[in-house]
Scaffold this motif. Structure first.
Motif, short mmCIF file in Angstrom:
data_model
loop_
_atom_site.label_atom_id
_atom_site.label_comp_id
_atom_site.label_asym_id
_atom_site.label_seq_id
_atom_site.Cartn_x
_atom_site.Cartn_y
_atom_site.Cartn_z
N UNK A 1 0.84 -1.21 0.00
CA UNK A 1 0.00 0.00 0.00
C UNK A 1 0.87 1.25 0.00
N UNK A 2 2.18 1.07 0.13
CA UNK A 2 3.10 2.20 0.07
C UNK A 2 4.51 1.68 -0.08
N UNK A 3 5.40 2.54 -0.57
CA UNK A 3 6.81 2.16 -0.68
C UNK A 3 7.18 1.51 -2.01
N UNK A 4 6.20 1.30 -2.89
CA UNK A 4 6.48 0.70 -4.20
C UNK A 4 6.29 1.78 -5.26
N UNK B 1 4.49 -0.02 3.51
CA UNK B 1 3.41 -0.79 4.13
C UNK B 1 3.06 -1.94 3.19
N UNK B 2 3.22 -3.17 3.71
CA UNK B 2 2.89 -4.35 2.91
C UNK B 2 1.84 -5.16 3.66
N UNK C 1 5.25 6.78 6.94
CA UNK C 1 4.80 8.00 6.26
C UNK C 1 5.80 8.39 5.18
N UNK C 2 5.30 9.23 4.28
CA UNK C 2 6.14 9.83 3.24
C UNK C 2 6.14 11.32 3.51
N UNK C 3 7.29 11.98 3.37
CA UNK C 3 7.33 13.42 3.59
C UNK C 3 7.04 14.14 2.28
N UNK C 4 6.30 15.27 2.38
CA UNK C 4 5.86 15.95 1.16
C UNK C 4 7.01 16.58 0.41
N UNK C 5 6.80 16.82 -0.88
CA UNK C 5 7.79 17.53 -1.69
C UNK C 5 7.31 18.96 -1.94
N UNK C 6 8.12 19.71 -2.68
CA UNK C 6 7.81 21.13 -2.87
C UNK C 6 6.46 21.35 -3.55
N UNK C 7 6.02 20.39 -4.39
CA UNK C 7 4.76 20.59 -5.10
C UNK C 7 3.55 20.16 -4.25
N UNK C 8 3.79 19.89 -2.96
CA UNK C 8 2.68 19.53 -2.06
C UNK C 8 2.67 20.48 -0.86
N UNK C 9 2.43 21.80 -1.13
CA UNK C 9 2.56 22.78 -0.05
C UNK C 9 1.55 22.58 1.07
N UNK C 10 1.98 22.84 2.29
CA UNK C 10 1.07 22.80 3.44
C UNK C 10 0.77 21.42 3.95
N UNK D 1 3.74 -1.74 -8.29
CA UNK D 1 3.69 -0.43 -7.64
C UNK D 1 2.59 -0.45 -6.59
N UNK D 2 2.45 0.67 -5.87
CA UNK D 2 1.46 0.73 -4.79
C UNK D 2 0.08 0.26 -5.27
N UNK D 3 -0.53 -0.61 -4.50
CA UNK D 3 -1.88 -1.06 -4.80
C UNK D 3 -1.97 -2.28 -5.69
N UNK D 4 -0.86 -2.65 -6.34
CA UNK D 4 -0.89 -3.80 -7.24
C UNK D 4 -0.97 -5.09 -6.42
N UNK D 5 -1.88 -5.98 -6.82
CA UNK D 5 -2.14 -7.20 -6.07
C UNK D 5 -1.34 -8.36 -6.66
#
Ligand SMILES: [Zn+2]
Length: 561
Positions: A24-27, A34-35, A50-59, A426-430
């Motif tokens: 569900x994350x990290x791929x 999260x697996x 958690x993932x930390x935001x990048x510049x294009x994800x303000x706030x 990738x994330x979400x792939x079963x």
């Protein structure tokens, strides 16, 4: 190599004796690992980061994995294994436990101590199950075995998962330092023993799969650290991840040898080092650590500060010192030792930080000019070793962006794993492991869940788009007082402009656009202010784009005269 198809659908029913694996994350990204494993109707989760935001994800504070796939089945979760205490593996736990507080949280002593402290801040009392390397314990249909791994935080674990569908080995984050400070090396004998028994699916850390050769030992940093302490004329300020116990241990030991006292600065640094010292992971010579106010009274050449902010985070101690927004004033003669590397995406922030510190006259020692950092992840050489030792039937690279997953998959194939037994998901792939063969069978929802000002999921992609528009294009608020019966303006409209063209007459032509739009709306019988606002927003937006080649955020306010 099996790739996820872009039009993947909802997966079919899991065959009775199959094992389902969903990241569900990290791929396809570095962070929020999260697996989820599903077998005989039960779920086992490995990590929740958690993932930390990048510049294009303000706030945005942090980004969580999307729990929607398991939300209705949280009662079937038999356990949450935490491989180690890094934020990208444990940061999402408070948010998962908010949805079901009594999920057994399984991990090593240090990992659990760190998560307990974190959960205290969220007022959650977790159900903790402490395990250590060598332990074997069943959770529902999953028979778990824990193996020691070496990483950039102590007490990491890999997990072996035996099920009736086959055996999985998940490395978590790891490297193969042969001379770690705590002498706790990655349990390759355990990997080999599981391999001998048969590993059906091997999930391995891809972070450094592109890096050739072997990751250096933590001990290799000793000469560069020693050099800093031998030559620094005044204060030494060290920044590091607040969880890198062994890096900080080296700083403490060297400081001690040179007759300097040490103070910890920054909330997470003080908290984590307290935990690590209390549990014996950090060994502190008596009297070495002093409170900051006491350290400030010592001569500068007797003082070492250890602080957070190695990634240039604006609110962390080091950035605030660089901005003169901290009681520690960095100045001429100070030496800053940045004992870390840049997490992808933080390069600009770190470069800005080094410039700011240099401007005040400090000497900055960093990865670019001295050997003051080694990675916490296995390089290609170590990964190849693991494939040859484990001899897995199927491989699924984890923890990495696409390029890293692909590089790791290529390494597996190079060691002889058949191409159609290597799965890049990738994330979400079963991925289903059925009769010894792992295959992609579908896709579930796994988007970004944003935590913003303490609310979860309140900010969406649309919110972020608005914020980017505000930042890049500005905003125009239009106040129009309208006579709804005739569809005419009762007064000339007001334009309030921020971050956009400020020419006083720039908006004169827009009055015509507004008049035309209102007249057309009246002819069509549209008088509802909200509908009028939508129409005005669109038409003024089009006009602004034609006139200025810009797309500011347009906020019309229509008031009935
Ligand atoms: Zn890690």
């Amino acid at each position: 190599m099996s790739h996820p198809h872009p039009e993947l659908q909802k997966p079919p029913r899991l065959p009775k004796n199959g094992l389902r694996v969903v990241g569900l994350g990290g791929l396809g990204e570095i962070g929020r690992n999260m697996t989820v494993f599903e077998h005989h109707g039960k779920l086992l989760i490995v990590d929740c980061g958690v993932l930390f935001p990048e510049e294009h994800q303000p706030g945005i504070d942090v980004i969580l994995p999307d729990f929607s796939w398991i939300r209705d089945r949280l009662d079937s979760v038999v356990g949450l294994v935490l491989t180690h205490g890094h934020e990208d593996h444990i940061g999402g736990v408070p948010y998962l436990l908010r949805e079901r507080a009594d999920i057994p949280v399984i991990g090593s002593r240090l990992t659990l101590a760190l998560i307990r402290e974190k959960l205290k801040e969220h007022r959650i009392v977790p159900k903790l199950h402490e395990v250590s390397e060598g332990d074997r314990k069943p959770y529902g249909p999953f028979d778990l075995e824990f193996l020691a791994v070496n990483h950039s935080i102590p007490d990491g674990l890999a997990v072996g998962i035996r099920t009736s569908a086959g055996t999985v080995l998940h490395t978590g984050d790891f490297k193969m330092d042969q001379f770690p400070l705590d002498r706790r090396i990655t349990d390759l004998r355990g990997f080999a023993r599981l391999g001998e028994e048969g590993v059906d699916l091997f999930l391995t850390d891809s972070t450094n799969a592109e890096v050739p050769g072997f990751t250096m030992s933590e001990r290799d940093l000793a000469p560069a650290i020693e050099q800093v302490f031998r030559t620094a004329p005044r204060r030494i300020i060290v920044s590091s991840f607040a969880s890198h116990v062994h890096r900080i241990q080296q700083v403490l030991d060297t400081s001690h040898a040179h007759g300097r006292k040490v103070a910890f600065v920054g909330r997470s640094m003080v908290r984590n080092m307290g935990v690590a010292q209390e549990l014996g992971y950090l060994k502190v010579p008596k009297g070495l650590i002093v409170p900051l106010d006491q350290l400030e009274k010592l001569p500068a050449h007797k003082a070492t500060l250890v602080c957070t902010g190695s990634q240039g985070e604006p609110m962390a101690a080091l950035a605030r010192m660089a901005n003169r927004d901290h009681k520690i004033r960095v100045g001429e003669g100070d030496t800053i030792l940045m004992a870390s590397s840049a997490v992808p995406g933080n390069e600009n922030a770190i470069s800005g930080l080094i410039n700011n510190l240099s401007r005040w006259g400090a000497q900055v020692v960093h990865k670019g000019n001295a050997k003051v950092h080694v990675s916490g992840h296995a390089s290609a050489g170590e990964l190849v070793y693991c494939y040859n030792i484990v001899k897995p039937r199927n491989v699924m690279p984890v923890h990495g962006e696409w390029r890293h997953l692909k590089a790791n998959a290529d390494l597996a194939i190079a060691t002889g794993v058949p191409e159609d037994h290597v799965v890049i998901a990738e994330d979400g792939v079963v991925v289903d492991l059925v009769e010894g063969h792992a295959k992609i069978v579908g896709k579930v929802r796994a988007g970004n869940v944003y935590v913003d000002a303490q609310t979860v999921g309140g900010a969406t992609e649309a919110t972020l788009k608005d914020r980017r528009t505000l930042a890049e294009e500005g905003v125009v608020t239009v106040l129009a007082i309208v006579d709804a019966d005739t569809g005419t303006l009762a007064d000339p409209p007001d334009f309030l402009v921020r971050g956009f063209v400020h020419e006083p007459n720039a908006f004169d032509p827009a009055v015509q656009v507004i008049e035309k739009t209102l007249a057309r709306a009246a002819a069509e019988g549209i008088g509802d202010p909200q509908q009028l606002e939508q129409l005005l927003s669109r038409e003024i937006g089009r006009w602004a784009h034609r006139a200025f080649r810009r797309s500011p955020l347009i906020i019309p306010l229509v008031i009935d005269a």
